[in-house]
Design an enzyme around this catalytic site. Structure first.
Site, PDB file in Angstrom:
ATOM      1  CE  LYS A 139      17.909  34.405  48.310  1.00 10.32           C
ATOM      2  NZ  LYS A 139      17.156  35.022  47.189  1.00 10.32           N
ATOM      3  CB  VAL A 180      22.493  35.667  40.472  1.00 11.72           C
ATOM      4  CG1 VAL A 180      20.999  35.928  40.511  1.00 11.72           C
ATOM      5  CG2 VAL A 180      23.191  36.169  41.723  1.00 11.72           C
ATOM      6  CE1 TYR A 229      14.952  33.984  43.702  1.00 11.70           C
ATOM      7  CE2 TYR A 229      16.278  33.578  41.753  1.00 11.70           C
ATOM      8  CZ  TYR A 229      16.176  33.713  43.123  1.00 11.70           C
ATOM      9  OH  TYR A 229      17.275  33.571  43.906  1.00 11.70           O
ATOM     10  CB  SER A 268      19.535  32.744  45.598  1.00  6.12           C
ATOM     11  OG  SER A 268      19.505  34.152  45.668  1.00  6.12           O
ATOM     12  CE1 TYR A 303      19.803  36.722  50.920  1.00  4.91           C
ATOM     13  CE2 TYR A 303      20.295  38.956  50.216  1.00  4.91           C
ATOM     14  CZ  TYR A 303      19.802  37.702  49.947  1.00  4.91           C
ATOM     15  OH  TYR A 303      19.310  37.415  48.708  1.00  4.91           O
TER      16      TYR A 303
END
Length: 320
Positions: free
Chosen positions: A79, A273, A255, A76, A203
């Site tokens: 992103k 992760v 998060y 991530s 993605y």
């Protein structure tokens, strides 16, 4: 356009080297390292004892420790770079499709997405990142979109040895049922222009970028320098856009653990992760850390501790 650079004195650099060595030595003894992301088979095979950390200063000085030269799956963290590209293509129009608020829920949750009629809370949770992938895909074929993401990361890191780990990408395609549910829910709410399988392909491939801490620290340097490459003086994004991305990293980058990270560390950062974290110390440095074991929020357990120790010892915080 040229941008200013912060040159650190030799004493400060020596202190930074000492701090990184101290962190590596202390965390090497730690037995509680969290749990690797075993729901993605290749990540389940990563040695939880791995630890790397790299700091790049604005004068180009790179200081690293541990396994900082070993590649890992950034997941991530990608992103951040995808969002940078999407803002370059669509500007503020993207905020009609994705919000800018912390979710307070796990990164893969669909609860708020359903309640809020297909508008993800922010671009760093999975649903929001899938929308960003859809925006990037709208002007290309999937393979071209993936290539564009890779080339952008190679460009900002000034390193061609950055690539997609196809083994990881295929594993994510084969096991990403929750992401497929999010994509279909977005499509049902008319917040996905392209076919869900094509968007998910983009993605999952961007998440499978393989980079080392040293490469990642270099790639994130422009965010610590108000959108400029402090080594070349070339502007990559505007000052305002860099501030906005950093703000999102601070409030949403970890998060439902973002508030605790801001409390403990105090700088903008984005986790993945795969156990990596990219942190930004505005005006000073970009930092990358990797320790595969995750805490209950899906963020690197020892990586967070390492950054907390670093920022405390170096007195780095956006809060003064």
């Amino acid at each position: 356009m040229k941008c200013s650079e912060t040159i650190k004195g030799n004493k400060v650099k020596q202190r930074l080297r000492e701090v990184l060595d101290e962190i590596g030595t202390e965390l090497q003894k730690e037995r509680l390292r969290g749990k690797v992301a075993d729901y993605i088979p290749p990540l389940a095979q990563v040695d939880p004892a791995k630890f790397g950390m790299a700091v790049m200063l604005h004068d180009g000085t790179l200081i690293s420790a541990g396994d900082a030269a070993e590649k890992f799956s950034v997941q991530s963290i990608s992103k951040v770079f995808a969002l940078t590209l999407a803002l370059g293509k669509r500007g503020d129009a993207i905020w009609h499709r994705v919000g800018r608020e912390p979710s307070g829920d796990p990164f893969n949750s669909s609860i708020l997405l359903e309640l809020e009629k297909g508008i993800p809370r922010n671009p760093f949770i999975n649903a929001g990142a899938i929308v960003i992938a859809d925006i990037l895909l709208s002007s290309h074929q999937p393979r071209e979109t993936i290539g564009e993401i890779v080339r952008f990361v190679q460009s900002v890191s000034e390193d061609d040895d950055i690539f997609i780990d196809e083994f990881v990408a295929r594993a994510e395609d084969h096991t990403g049922f929750n992401n497929a549910a999010l994509a279909n829910l977005l499509k049902a709410h008319k917040n996905l222009d392209n076919a869900p399988p094509h968007v998910l392909g983009v993605y999952h491939h961007q998440c499978a970028l393989a980079m080392s801490c040293e490469q990642l620290a270099r790639a994130g340097l422009f965010l610590s320098a108000s959108g400029c490459n402090p080594l070349s003086g070339h502007r990559i994004i505007s000052v305002e856009r860099a501030r906005r991305i950093n703000a999102l990293m601070m409030t949403c980058g970890h998060y439902d653990g973002s508030g605790d990270f801001a409390f403990r560390v105090g700088v903008p950062a984005k986790s993945g992760v795969g156990g990596g974290i990219l942190a930004v110390v505005p005006g000073i440095a970009s930092v990358a850390v990797w320790s595969p074991g995750l805490n209950q929020h899906g963020n690197s357990m020892l990586g967070t501790r390492a950054l907390e120790m670093l920022c405390r010892q170096m007195n780095w915080s956006v809060f003064g």
